[in-house]
Design a protein around this motif. Structure first.
Motif, PDB file in Angstrom:
ATOM      1  N   THR A  88       0.846  -1.190   0.000  1.00 18.86           N
ATOM      2  CA  THR A  88       0.000   0.000   0.000  1.00 18.86           C
ATOM      3  C   THR A  88       0.880   1.239   0.000  1.00 18.86           C
ATOM      4  OG1 THR A  88      -1.768  -1.124   1.218  1.00 18.86           O
ATOM      5  CG2 THR A  88      -1.772   1.288   1.250  1.00 18.86           C
ATOM      6  N   VAL A  89       0.742   2.065  -1.003  1.00 17.02           N
ATOM      7  CA  VAL A  89       1.485   3.319  -1.091  1.00 17.02           C
ATOM      8  C   VAL A  89       0.642   4.409  -0.443  1.00 17.02           C
ATOM      9  CG1 VAL A  89       2.462   5.047  -2.641  1.00 17.02           C
ATOM     10  CG2 VAL A  89       2.695   2.611  -3.178  1.00 17.02           C
ATOM     11  N   ASP A  90       1.169   5.014   0.616  1.00 17.95           N
ATOM     12  CA  ASP A  90       0.425   6.066   1.311  1.00 17.95           C
ATOM     13  C   ASP A  90       1.364   7.210   1.655  1.00 17.95           C
ATOM     14  OD1 ASP A  90       1.923   4.961   3.340  1.00 17.95           O
ATOM     15  OD2 ASP A  90       0.222   4.095   4.412  1.00 17.95           O
ATOM     16  N   GLY A  91       0.894   8.139   2.462  1.00 20.36           N
ATOM     17  CA  GLY A  91       1.731   9.252   2.896  1.00 20.36           C
ATOM     18  C   GLY A  91       2.138  10.158   1.750  1.00 20.36           C
ATOM     19  N   PRO A  92       3.336  10.755   1.835  1.00 21.34           N
ATOM     20  CA  PRO A  92       3.773  11.712   0.814  1.00 21.34           C
ATOM     21  C   PRO A  92       3.817  11.141  -0.596  1.00 21.34           C
ATOM     22  CG  PRO A  92       5.177  11.870   2.751  1.00 21.34           C
ATOM     23  CD  PRO A  92       4.309  10.670   2.956  1.00 21.34           C
ATOM     24  N   LEU A  93       4.148   9.855  -0.725  1.00 31.47           N
ATOM     25  CA  LEU A  93       4.179   9.260  -2.063  1.00 31.47           C
ATOM     26  C   LEU A  93       2.786   9.239  -2.684  1.00 31.47           C
ATOM     27  CD1 LEU A  93       6.690   6.285  -1.660  1.00 31.47           C
ATOM     28  CD2 LEU A  93       7.027   8.399  -2.938  1.00 31.47           C
ATOM     29  N   ALA A  94       1.796   8.871  -1.893  1.00 31.82           N
ATOM     30  CA  ALA A  94       0.418   8.873  -2.397  1.00 31.82           C
ATOM     31  C   ALA A  94      -0.026  10.295  -2.747  1.00 31.82           C
ATOM     32  CB  ALA A  94      -0.515   8.260  -1.367  1.00 31.82           C
ATOM     33  N   GLU A  95       0.390  11.261  -1.939  1.00 34.91           N
ATOM     34  CA  GLU A  95       0.025  12.648  -2.232  1.00 34.91           C
ATOM     35  C   GLU A  95       0.694  13.140  -3.520  1.00 34.91           C
ATOM     36  OE1 GLU A  95      -2.090  15.091   0.262  1.00 34.91           O
ATOM     37  OE2 GLU A  95      -2.708  13.156  -0.539  1.00 34.91           O
ATOM     38  N   LEU A  96       1.946  12.719  -3.752  1.00 32.44           N
ATOM     39  CA  LEU A  96       2.606  13.085  -5.006  1.00 32.44           C
ATOM     40  C   LEU A  96       1.865  12.492  -6.197  1.00 32.44           C
ATOM     41  CD1 LEU A  96       6.482  12.857  -4.466  1.00 32.44           C
ATOM     42  CD2 LEU A  96       5.124  14.887  -4.978  1.00 32.44           C
ATOM     43  N   ARG A  97       1.421  11.274  -6.053  1.00 33.09           N
ATOM     44  CA  ARG A  97       0.638  10.657  -7.133  1.00 33.09           C
ATOM     45  C   ARG A  97      -0.646  11.446  -7.384  1.00 33.09           C
ATOM     46  NH1 ARG A  97       0.827   4.041  -6.248  1.00 33.09           N
ATOM     47  NH2 ARG A  97       2.831   3.716  -7.311  1.00 33.09           N
ATOM     48  N   ARG A  98      -1.300  11.846  -6.306  1.00 30.61           N
ATOM     49  CA  ARG A  98      -2.537  12.618  -6.460  1.00 30.61           C
ATOM     50  C   ARG A  98      -2.257  13.965  -7.126  1.00 30.61           C
ATOM     51  NH1 ARG A  98      -7.719  12.142  -4.398  1.00 30.61           N
ATOM     52  NH2 ARG A  98      -8.838  14.072  -3.909  1.00 30.61           N
ATOM     53  N   LEU A  99      -1.139  14.587  -6.779  1.00 34.79           N
ATOM     54  CA  LEU A  99      -0.752  15.843  -7.416  1.00 34.79           C
ATOM     55  C   LEU A  99      -0.525  15.634  -8.910  1.00 34.79           C
ATOM     56  CD1 LEU A  99       0.144  18.810  -7.362  1.00 34.79           C
ATOM     57  CD2 LEU A  99       2.420  18.027  -6.635  1.00 34.79           C
ATOM     58  N   LEU A 100       0.163  14.562  -9.257  1.00 36.89           N
ATOM     59  CA  LEU A 100       0.387  14.247 -10.668  1.00 36.89           C
ATOM     60  C   LEU A 100      -0.945  14.078 -11.394  1.00 36.89           C
ATOM     61  CD1 LEU A 100       2.606  13.431 -12.815  1.00 36.89           C
ATOM     62  CD2 LEU A 100       2.113  11.066 -12.147  1.00 36.89           C
ATOM     63  N   TYR A 101      -1.867  13.383 -10.751  1.00 37.39           N
ATOM     64  CA  TYR A 101      -3.185  13.143 -11.349  1.00 37.39           C
ATOM     65  C   TYR A 101      -3.953  14.462 -11.502  1.00 37.39           C
ATOM     66  CZ  TYR A 101      -6.257   9.240 -12.662  1.00 37.39           C
ATOM     67  OH  TYR A 101      -6.988   8.309 -13.348  1.00 37.39           O
ATOM     68  N   CYS A 102      -3.821  15.361 -10.529  1.00 38.64           N
ATOM     69  CA  CYS A 102      -4.443  16.685 -10.657  1.00 38.64           C
ATOM     70  C   CYS A 102      -3.933  17.398 -11.906  1.00 38.64           C
ATOM     71  CB  CYS A 102      -4.164  17.531  -9.424  1.00 38.64           C
ATOM     72  SG  CYS A 102      -5.090  17.052  -7.949  1.00 38.64           S
ATOM     73  N   GLY A 103      -2.638  17.278 -12.153  1.00 41.26           N
ATOM     74  CA  GLY A 103      -2.071  17.890 -13.354  1.00 41.26           C
ATOM     75  C   GLY A 103      -2.731  17.358 -14.612  1.00 41.26           C
ATOM     76  N   ILE A 336       0.846  20.713  -2.454  1.00 36.63           N
ATOM     77  CA  ILE A 336       2.152  21.384  -2.473  1.00 36.63           C
ATOM     78  C   ILE A 336       2.419  22.090  -1.146  1.00 36.63           C
ATOM     79  CG2 ILE A 336       3.444  23.279  -3.530  1.00 36.63           C
ATOM     80  CD1 ILE A 336       2.102  22.494  -6.201  1.00 36.63           C
ATOM     81  N   GLN A 337       1.410  22.724  -0.587  1.00 38.00           N
ATOM     82  CA  GLN A 337       1.586  23.425   0.684  1.00 38.00           C
ATOM     83  C   GLN A 337       1.960  22.465   1.809  1.00 38.00           C
ATOM     84  OE1 GLN A 337      -1.581  26.144   1.797  1.00 38.00           O
ATOM     85  NE2 GLN A 337      -1.308  25.646   3.966  1.00 38.00           N
ATOM     86  N   ASP A 338       1.360  21.280   1.826  1.00 35.39           N
ATOM     87  CA  ASP A 338       1.574  20.332   2.919  1.00 35.39           C
ATOM     88  C   ASP A 338       2.693  19.330   2.644  1.00 35.39           C
ATOM     89  OD1 ASP A 338      -0.587  21.582   4.074  1.00 35.39           O
ATOM     90  OD2 ASP A 338      -2.031  20.029   3.515  1.00 35.39           O
ATOM     91  N   TYR A 339       3.317  19.411   1.491  1.00 33.95           N
ATOM     92  CA  TYR A 339       4.236  18.354   1.065  1.00 33.95           C
ATOM     93  C   TYR A 339       5.510  18.311   1.899  1.00 33.95           C
ATOM     94  CZ  TYR A 339       7.625  15.888  -1.909  1.00 33.95           C
ATOM     95  OH  TYR A 339       8.594  15.046  -2.393  1.00 33.95           O
ATOM     96  N   ALA A 340       5.876  17.097   2.288  1.00 30.84           N
ATOM     97  CA  ALA A 340       7.173  16.825   2.903  1.00 30.84           C
ATOM     98  C   ALA A 340       7.830  15.706   2.098  1.00 30.84           C
ATOM     99  CB  ALA A 340       7.000  16.396   4.358  1.00 30.84           C
ATOM    100  N   GLN A 341       9.066  15.892   1.731  1.00 34.35           N
ATOM    101  CA  GLN A 341       9.744  14.909   0.880  1.00 34.35           C
ATOM    102  C   GLN A 341       9.815  13.560   1.574  1.00 34.35           C
ATOM    103  OE1 GLN A 341      13.548  16.213  -0.507  1.00 34.35           O
ATOM    104  NE2 GLN A 341      13.764  14.546  -1.989  1.00 34.35           N
TER     105      GLN A 341
END
Length: 448
Positions: A88-103, A336-341
């Motif tokens: 299960t991919v969660d946390g910042p990686l999942a958020e990056l995926r969601r950001l990519l999908y938003c694009g 982007i505002q909440d992102y932590a690497q």
């Protein structure tokens, strides 16, 4: 041409849709007795190509199914493989995926709104002609699309067929400071997106309504994009009653079959015609829109999504898409505002003998992937159900009703040119991606 009392109209190609198809209409005594969407684009056998490939390969291979929505294929493929392997991919990686999908939502929806669909409402042949007297509007659309492309390029390495996506995450995860320029562009895009909603809301919309079952992912607490449970809302349950089931059970409900007139499979949901895409997403997820998107929807005349109001006029789908652009922009800014690497760009995905399924919301609707792996991670089975293939019967019915409404109208009879324009508009309401499905418009009208 005419032959034995039958009038036949042919239109060799449909502009402003992706892919190749034809429409055959049969009219008998002023009644449309048949509307048949004939997808004749050669099937591309992606499911067969995947058999025998390594479990790491589907994201890159399936991205080639579509140049407009490659991220949708990559994300659904990743989910299916990860599900099979128990990851299960969660946390910042999942958020990056969601950001990519938003694009992808931003660039795909904006492409459709400004370059493909708006000319229908404004009496223009295409976006080039539209730009002659509405240059500022077209430039606004291009700015928004460029912002979506910038997100794909930053996270994916390039805007078409991204190369930075892998099973488990990414090959490289950006540092927070690398995303800040995107936030600056998104703030401008937010203003442009809100203006887009106001712009399209002022179009003249024909009266129409759908009664198809609505089918979309539901992700309680947020507007479904990259995750959720398949959810059905029937025409008689639009008071917000719905039913859902796990992604793993989707094929127990969605049944595909081959029809003679199409190289794409058609689908039924528990034996019924259904629609996936923006109208379905908005009906099922509207209560979880960002406040700015919900306010824009209300101001655009879509009612109150928080109170369960829906849009069932397919011609107004352009307004719903514009609201979804606002949603995607606001969601991208939040991420982007909440992102932590993340500490690492990808999780390890160790293959095993198993099967797994994944589903996400492509701009055009729910996209489903299922794969089976052997103990070495080699694919032994692959199943992909794209949204346009699912929507074929709904599109045919919408075309039939649209033409029938025109034929019933008093006054001069509709000529073939008018019917052609009407059919094209009814089809473009659904932003079909025919290459995804086959894998438009040659129109034939028979009048007896």
């Amino acid at each position: 041409m005419s032959h034995r009392g039958t009038r036949v109209l042919r239109l060799d190609a449909l502009a402003r849709v992706e892919g190749e198809a034809a429409l055959h209409l049969r009219v008998h005594e002023n009644t449309v007795t048949e509307a048949r969407l004939r997808i004749y684009e050669p099937p591309r056998f992606f499911e067969a190509f995947l058999i025998g490939r390594a479990h790491t390969e589907p994201p890159d291979i399936t991205a080639r199914i579509c140049g407009i929505c490659p991220v949708a294929y990559q994300m659904s493929a990743c989910q299916a493989i990860e599900n099979a392997c128990g990851v299960t991919v969660d946390g910042p990686l999942a958020e990056l995926r969601r950001l990519l999908y938003c694009g992808e939502w931003i660039e795909s929806h904006t492409l459709h709104i400004y370059l493909l669909h708006a000319p229908d409402f404004l009496g223009r042949a295409d976006a080039v002609e539209l730009a002659r007297d509405q240059r500022a509007a077209v430039e606004r659309g291009l700015r928004i699309k460029q912002t979506g492309n910038a997100i794909l390029e930053q996270l994916g390495g390039r805007p078409i067929h991204p190369v930075n996506i892998r099973v488990g995450g990414f090959y490289r995860a950006p540092a927070p400071e690398e995303l800040r320029p995107l936030a600056e562009r998104l703030r401008q895009a937010r203003d442009d997106a809100l203006e887009t909603v106001r712009w399209v809301a002022a179009f003249d919309f024909p009266d129409a309504a759908t009664d198809h079952d609505l089918f979309a992912l539901s992700d309680p607490g947020r507007y479904a994009i990259d995750s959720g449970a398949p959810t059905v809302m029937s025409p008689h349950e639009r008071s917000r009653a719905s039913r859902e089931f796990p992604v793993s059970e989707l094929e127990q409900h969605v049944h595909e079959e081959q029809v003679p007139h199409s190289t794409a499979l058609t689908a039924a949901l528990d034996g019924r015609r259904y629609l996936t895409g923006p109208l379905a997403r908005y009906a099922i997820n509207g209560r979880w829109l960002h406040p700015a998107a919900a306010d824009a929807a209300r101001a655009a005349g879509l009612g109150d999504p928080g109170a369960g109001d829906i849009c069932d006029n397919p011609f107004r789908s352009i307004v719903v898409r514009a609201v979804e652009v606002v949603q995607a922009v606001e969601e991208a800014l939040r991420i982007i505002q909440d992102y932590a690497q993340p500490p690492q760009p990808a999780l390890d995905v160790i293959p095993r003998r198993a099967g797994g399924a994944g589903a996400t919301e492509a701009p055009r609707g729910l996209l489903y992937h299922r794969y089976a792996l052997d103990e070495n991670g080699t694919l032994t089975e692959a199943r992909i159900i794209p949204p346009t293939a699912q929507n074929q019967t709904a599109i045919e019915e919408d075309v039939r009703r649209t033409v029938q409404a025109r034929l019933n109208r008093p006054g001069p009879a509709a000529d073939d040119e008018e019917l052609t324009r009407l059919c094209e508009r009814a089809i473009r309401n659904h932003d079909p991606c025919i290459s995804c499905a086959a894998h438009f418009l040659d129109l034939t009208v028979e009048r007896a």
